[in-house]
Design a protein around this motif. Structure first.
Motif, PDB file in Angstrom:
ATOM      1  N   VAL A 174       0.849  -1.197   0.000  1.00  0.00           N
ATOM      2  CA  VAL A 174       0.000   0.000   0.000  1.00  0.00           C
ATOM      3  C   VAL A 174       0.883   1.245   0.000  1.00  0.00           C
ATOM      4  O   VAL A 174       0.651   2.193  -0.767  1.00  0.00           O
ATOM      5  CB  VAL A 174      -0.949  -0.001   1.217  1.00  0.00           C
ATOM      6  CG1 VAL A 174      -1.778   1.281   1.253  1.00  0.00           C
ATOM      7  CG2 VAL A 174      -1.863  -1.227   1.187  1.00  0.00           C
ATOM      8  N   LEU A 215       2.303   1.690  -3.462  1.00  0.00           N
ATOM      9  CA  LEU A 215       1.305   2.163  -4.434  1.00  0.00           C
ATOM     10  C   LEU A 215       0.976   3.641  -4.221  1.00  0.00           C
ATOM     11  O   LEU A 215       0.641   4.354  -5.174  1.00  0.00           O
ATOM     12  CB  LEU A 215       0.036   1.304  -4.340  1.00  0.00           C
ATOM     13  CG  LEU A 215       0.176  -0.092  -4.965  1.00  0.00           C
ATOM     14  CD1 LEU A 215      -0.984  -0.988  -4.538  1.00  0.00           C
ATOM     15  CD2 LEU A 215       0.228  -0.009  -6.494  1.00  0.00           C
ATOM     16  N   ALA A 216       1.088   4.097  -2.980  1.00  0.00           N
ATOM     17  CA  ALA A 216       0.759   5.496  -2.683  1.00  0.00           C
ATOM     18  C   ALA A 216       1.672   6.474  -3.400  1.00  0.00           C
ATOM     19  O   ALA A 216       1.375   7.657  -3.511  1.00  0.00           O
ATOM     20  CB  ALA A 216       0.810   5.728  -1.175  1.00  0.00           C
ATOM     21  N   VAL A 272      -2.909   7.557 -10.379  1.00  0.00           N
ATOM     22  CA  VAL A 272      -3.942   6.625 -10.817  1.00  0.00           C
ATOM     23  C   VAL A 272      -3.676   6.109 -12.231  1.00  0.00           C
ATOM     24  O   VAL A 272      -3.802   4.917 -12.511  1.00  0.00           O
ATOM     25  CB  VAL A 272      -5.322   7.323 -10.746  1.00  0.00           C
ATOM     26  CG1 VAL A 272      -6.365   6.590 -11.570  1.00  0.00           C
ATOM     27  CG2 VAL A 272      -5.764   7.421  -9.287  1.00  0.00           C
ATOM     28  N   ILE A 326      -0.802   3.490 -12.260  1.00  0.00           N
ATOM     29  CA  ILE A 326      -1.192   2.193 -11.693  1.00  0.00           C
ATOM     30  C   ILE A 326      -2.119   1.438 -12.645  1.00  0.00           C
ATOM     31  O   ILE A 326      -1.960   0.232 -12.856  1.00  0.00           O
ATOM     32  CB  ILE A 326      -1.859   2.400 -10.311  1.00  0.00           C
ATOM     33  CG1 ILE A 326      -0.805   2.914  -9.319  1.00  0.00           C
ATOM     34  CG2 ILE A 326      -2.490   1.100  -9.801  1.00  0.00           C
ATOM     35  CD1 ILE A 326      -1.363   3.345  -7.979  1.00  0.00           C
ATOM     36  N   LYS A 360      -5.749  13.460  -2.930  1.00  0.00           N
ATOM     37  CA  LYS A 360      -4.981  12.231  -3.187  1.00  0.00           C
ATOM     38  C   LYS A 360      -5.200  11.294  -2.011  1.00  0.00           C
ATOM     39  O   LYS A 360      -5.146  11.728  -0.854  1.00  0.00           O
ATOM     40  CB  LYS A 360      -3.494  12.603  -3.337  1.00  0.00           C
ATOM     41  CG  LYS A 360      -2.535  11.462  -3.581  1.00  0.00           C
ATOM     42  CD  LYS A 360      -2.257  11.252  -5.054  1.00  0.00           C
ATOM     43  CE  LYS A 360      -1.158  10.211  -5.325  1.00  0.00           C
ATOM     44  NZ  LYS A 360      -1.581   8.817  -5.035  1.00  0.00           N
ATOM     45  N   CYS A 397      -4.720   6.866  -0.786  1.00  0.00           N
ATOM     46  CA  CYS A 397      -4.392   5.467  -1.090  1.00  0.00           C
ATOM     47  C   CYS A 397      -4.627   4.681   0.184  1.00  0.00           C
ATOM     48  O   CYS A 397      -4.025   4.987   1.225  1.00  0.00           O
ATOM     49  CB  CYS A 397      -2.938   5.351  -1.545  1.00  0.00           C
ATOM     50  SG  CYS A 397      -2.403   3.653  -1.787  1.00  0.00           S
ATOM     51  N   THR A 452      -6.690   0.828   2.049  1.00  0.00           N
ATOM     52  CA  THR A 452      -7.323  -0.479   1.883  1.00  0.00           C
ATOM     53  C   THR A 452      -8.832  -0.312   2.067  1.00  0.00           C
ATOM     54  O   THR A 452      -9.292   0.358   2.994  1.00  0.00           O
ATOM     55  CB  THR A 452      -6.767  -1.471   2.925  1.00  0.00           C
ATOM     56  OG1 THR A 452      -6.620  -0.801   4.178  1.00  0.00           O
ATOM     57  CG2 THR A 452      -5.415  -2.011   2.492  1.00  0.00           C
ATOM     58  N   VAL A 501      -6.673  -2.531  -2.538  1.00  0.00           N
ATOM     59  CA  VAL A 501      -6.081  -1.202  -2.451  1.00  0.00           C
ATOM     60  C   VAL A 501      -6.812  -0.276  -3.415  1.00  0.00           C
ATOM     61  O   VAL A 501      -7.019  -0.609  -4.584  1.00  0.00           O
ATOM     62  CB  VAL A 501      -4.585  -1.216  -2.815  1.00  0.00           C
ATOM     63  CG1 VAL A 501      -3.967   0.156  -2.517  1.00  0.00           C
ATOM     64  CG2 VAL A 501      -3.870  -2.309  -2.042  1.00  0.00           C
ATOM     65  N   VAL A 553      -6.694   3.577  -4.932  1.00  0.00           N
ATOM     66  CA  VAL A 553      -5.877   4.783  -5.086  1.00  0.00           C
ATOM     67  C   VAL A 553      -6.695   5.808  -5.854  1.00  0.00           C
ATOM     68  O   VAL A 553      -7.346   5.471  -6.854  1.00  0.00           O
ATOM     69  CB  VAL A 553      -4.569   4.478  -5.844  1.00  0.00           C
ATOM     70  CG1 VAL A 553      -3.652   5.698  -5.847  1.00  0.00           C
ATOM     71  CG2 VAL A 553      -3.870   3.266  -5.249  1.00  0.00           C
ATOM     72  N   ASP A 575      -6.858  10.090  -7.210  1.00  0.00           N
ATOM     73  CA  ASP A 575      -6.265  11.421  -7.330  1.00  0.00           C
ATOM     74  C   ASP A 575      -7.079  12.251  -8.331  1.00  0.00           C
ATOM     75  O   ASP A 575      -8.247  11.929  -8.591  1.00  0.00           O
ATOM     76  CB  ASP A 575      -4.780  11.325  -7.715  1.00  0.00           C
ATOM     77  CG  ASP A 575      -4.522  10.691  -9.071  1.00  0.00           C
ATOM     78  OD1 ASP A 575      -5.467  10.592  -9.902  1.00  0.00           O
ATOM     79  OD2 ASP A 575      -3.368  10.297  -9.339  1.00  0.00           O
TER      80      ASP A 575
END
Lengths: 238, 238, 238, 238, 238, 238
Positions: D20, D23-24, D28, D31, D53, D55, D57, D166, D168, D170
């Motif tokens: 996580v 990925l942060a 977007v 990913i 923004k 990110c 779970t 996860v 995410v 933005d």
């Protein structure tokens, strides 16, 4: 792996044909209710002609905007009693399906198509009696340039559909029944219809739903108050 | 000079009538394909009744929102075989056209109307068999206060249309063929239909498009991979 | 008090039945024009089958999204000749009304339903000939959990409707006539139709609206200029 | 069992926190590309303020139109680092979430909300810096009358989301990464960014993508033809 | 030949730079008025950040849904002062343009992009100050599989745009000025602004537009009637 | 008489200024809740810049599509503290209002505009700090050809508004408070805010809404069932 491209699965487990035959007896609204009010596709999916009706096992197609290549790949996977169901990687309303593909699909035994894109040659399809549910009708042609997938799980019009699931469609829209639940849902639908037949008779005779369903108490508890007329209402508002 | 107001052009060069007659034999999707997949109006343009069909030379109309004055000016310009086509200076869905104007248009020989606004009196128009393609059906009336133009180039539903161009419309939507290309496009459409007839037979007999069109190699090169079944797919994902 | 919840008014003053019978003779577009171009609901309200037609006195219903409880309360208020009209507290397209409620409404004498939400069981409703105008068709079921109101003023599809007002609906949409104006509007509609009959004849004979309505002078004053042909137009643009 | 109501799952397996955190670091779009161009929610989901923004779970919520009860149930399930994600049983744009719930969510450690309905108190939320992605902004309040579910799989804005995945979000929208793929996708995103850094330098220096990506040959094979100027183009069209 | 694919025109006649510089001084609304209220693109085209402003000569791009290949081809055609303008063969909202292409476009001297599809990497583009007007913001990536055209006439958001035309864009939207009319329109815009400056002063001082523009007589002739208050209005309605 | 054209009412009863000043302290969502969740305009009405806020007494305007004449008539009726509110006879998104009218409105003392059409010159309006809520931003100009009304009841974005009603607008949208209820609603809003302050503190301290509002029992009665984890859920589904 929703939305993965590049895979065509040849053999999928389909819902048992007895359950499919049972589900074919019911309308979309009834089945949706029998599933606890789940399973519906978004209401922008409309039949291309009135009174269209189809019930089959899903061959799923994942396609890209403006590209109908995967419909040709799917044709080979279709077995009698199947219904093709297509979702896209992004919103698109091009005419991906027309009378040639319908001729091929019918030759393979397909009973219809549910497509989250557009359909064309709708006059010919209506004459053929090949039912299609789509988000639009559009003469716009497509390319065959980018691969998607066949027979992987897809999202179509906001619903999750696995290959082999039962898809039922009529004037009211489209509903998907997961293959593992087909028998159970068909039974629940039958019970619901039996019950409704009795209610229908009582309502037709002039009884009120308020009494048939016993709603008067709960309505009062929920705060509904009856007022004699508009004058009485105006009076109490002073 | 798209969108210029205040001009009505009396005489315009129309596509030759032989080509118009030829194009009338084909559907919108076929003609669009025969033009290299160009010429379609946006798919929100829908016929007011099923199986509507029209093919004619365009008398173009440019109108302002909520104002149908120019439709009356256009009536004088209509000749037998024409189809009226109306675009607006901004998005509008008022009922600019009804059965009185349809009576007048038909008396002048017009074969239909394509209007990027709304139509009303649709029950009467259906009874008359006067086909209209519109973005909406709406009882809303209009004023006659601001002049637009007749027989100047317009944008209608996202397509550029010159007066005299051929406009073909059916259940699948509306397509415009520039007048200079009418003969060429009619010929291409005929070739396409001839070719499709053969393909249709093969598909009806159960052949697959994959083989008829020879797609198997290009699909493989584009990355499509066949998997035996869901178990095999799950296996390789471990 | 638009949008107030928790009240059901038993008796409302309805438009006089003679005026309702008069208004039933005219189409939605005519009535809207006869009211000075007012009274229309938004054009997204569409009949569930072609040629649907209804004219009745409104029993109004205010409901919450996804909740059709108030339709059952309304059934008790319906008298022969009424039309049920439903507005919601926020935009919603769930299938609040189906064949069971239609059976009950018909048993009470209702002539139709106008619902700013969705309808389901549309095949059955079409067979019954029970006309419904809605914003969508959707199999989606609803709950019965939150009270709204019956027979209080509502906003439906952008129009203000009081209980007892006359609501007329056909292929062109839906129009509301305030009960106090029913007679006056019916008379104006009759005058308008009479006038149109004459105009129709003249237009059918080939006369132009430009002359029938005497528009040539006002068009010229408003700035419309006639040009002989495209060459002349191009010439003056140099 | 998508769309099942009446269940709240207390403990769910979440993606590992290291993935996580990785990925942060990415946007977007990056990913989504790193996942083979999958995982995006529909683009109508927009942040309530620029440069939002988040990110985290997913704690998933299934709710009914006009009813925000389940958001309160979800609050108890939230753990630090979670992001709440809400899908509905039918399209709805009521203001289900405001500053009180945001206060509670933040106290529980949540990093944001993705809601396929509307948000309100947006000025307060912006001041708090509590990021929300929604389909609309709407002051409309909701009831608490019908149960949905928490921490069961949902469809949100056309994407399938499992609890613990996860999410995410933005300025470019929202993407979901299945928990089992979090590490793999983070690694792929990192590789992609490294590669793009080099390309960016070359493009900034004036090199063309045609050369950087070696597109000239494939473009020619795909049928692109260069013409010197408009005169040459007109010439060949004669 | 709107919508033709497969052609890239290297050299196009651009509007003269003096006129472009003049037009850059005015807002979109002013230029649109100065052209006789023509030239606007549809209002769904919005800047990706507030206060974006651009004025340049158009390099036109025709692309297919979900395919951004032609943007790379266009990069080579861009000259300092150009603005790229993209139309599609059918409605699409995929993220065809991001920060890498923006880096390339800027290196070539482009002043912005107008795209009838979506844009992504909007945070980076905002930081770069590279202005984009688009129909949507969307992280969705695209393929490079099908050729369109560069520097042929296109329809973008309902407007006809030729390569070399002047395109001006700001918070109010986007307007196109045909290259042959650039000088004339710039002069008309300047005259309009001069006139408005005087009117603005008078209005700021409390004078009414009714008097500044001399509207009182025409309003009365058009049927506007003043009533003292609500009581008087109610009185005459009896 | 909603939608009647041709009348301008000079003097209207406005809500008392003390209540208006009270209401100005609260947000749109709070006031809507304090009115029993009524009074909101449709959520497509958005401010032209973030953090816009206005509260005033309505001067109502009824206008026709593409025609902003009545805004000039309304200017004369505006008094300090008023907010102009415009509804149209049919859906329209033309730029009826810009910086000149804003200059005039401000000189008259108006605090803002709510317009169910579009606004232009938004950069200038933002600089002026003149707040506008509209359905769109659009450079499109309008004509002055057809009269509507000023200070008669209107429907704006689905809400009924009488002249003199209080209209409050902020980031969350627009709400109307009938003038007769202004004091009562302001008091209810104050009570609501006081209560929320306490709840906010408890939630910020980590208490759950489930406990603060005492929801656990009603949730259980409504059928919500807690499951330990996904394994337990899978188990019971066998």
């Amino acid at each position: 792996m929703i939305g993965q491209s590049g895979i065509a699965v040849r053999n999928v487990l389909r819902a048992d044909s007895a359950s499919v035959a049972e589900l074919a007896k019911f309308g979309v609204a009834t089945i949706h209710e029998a599933m606890g009010r789940t399973g519906l596709l978004a209401p922008y999916m409309r039949p291309i002609y009135p009174r269209a009706k189809a019930c089959g096992t899903a061959v799923t197609i994942f396609a890209h905007p403006g590209d109908n290549w995967m419909l040709h790949v799917a044709a080979e996977m279709l077995k009698p009693g199947d219904i093709a169901v297509l979702g896209t990687s992004s919103e698109n309303a091009d005419g991906m399906f027309g009378d040639l593909l319908a001729t091929s699909f019918r030759a393979r035994g397909a009973v219809g198509l549910v497509i989250d894109a557009a359909c064309r040659d709708t006059a010919e399809l209506t004459e053929m009696g090949f039912p299609v549910w789509s988000r639009a009708i559009n003469g716009k042609g497509t390319v065959k340039a980018t691969v998607g997938s066949v027979n992987t799980p897809i999202i179509c019009a906001g619903a999750l559909i696995h290959p082999g699931d039962v898809v039922v469609a009529d004037d009211d829209g489209v509903v998907v029944v997961p293959k593992a639940r087909a028998a159970e849902v068909a039974a629940a639908a039958a019970r619901r219809e039996a019950k409704e037949a009795d209610v229908r008779k009582r309502l037709a005779a002039g009884e009120l739903g308020l009494d048939v369903y016993g709603m008067r108490d709960t309505l009062a508890k929920a705060g509904l108050r009856y007022v004699a007329d508009e004058a009485a209402l105006a009076e109490e508002r002073r």
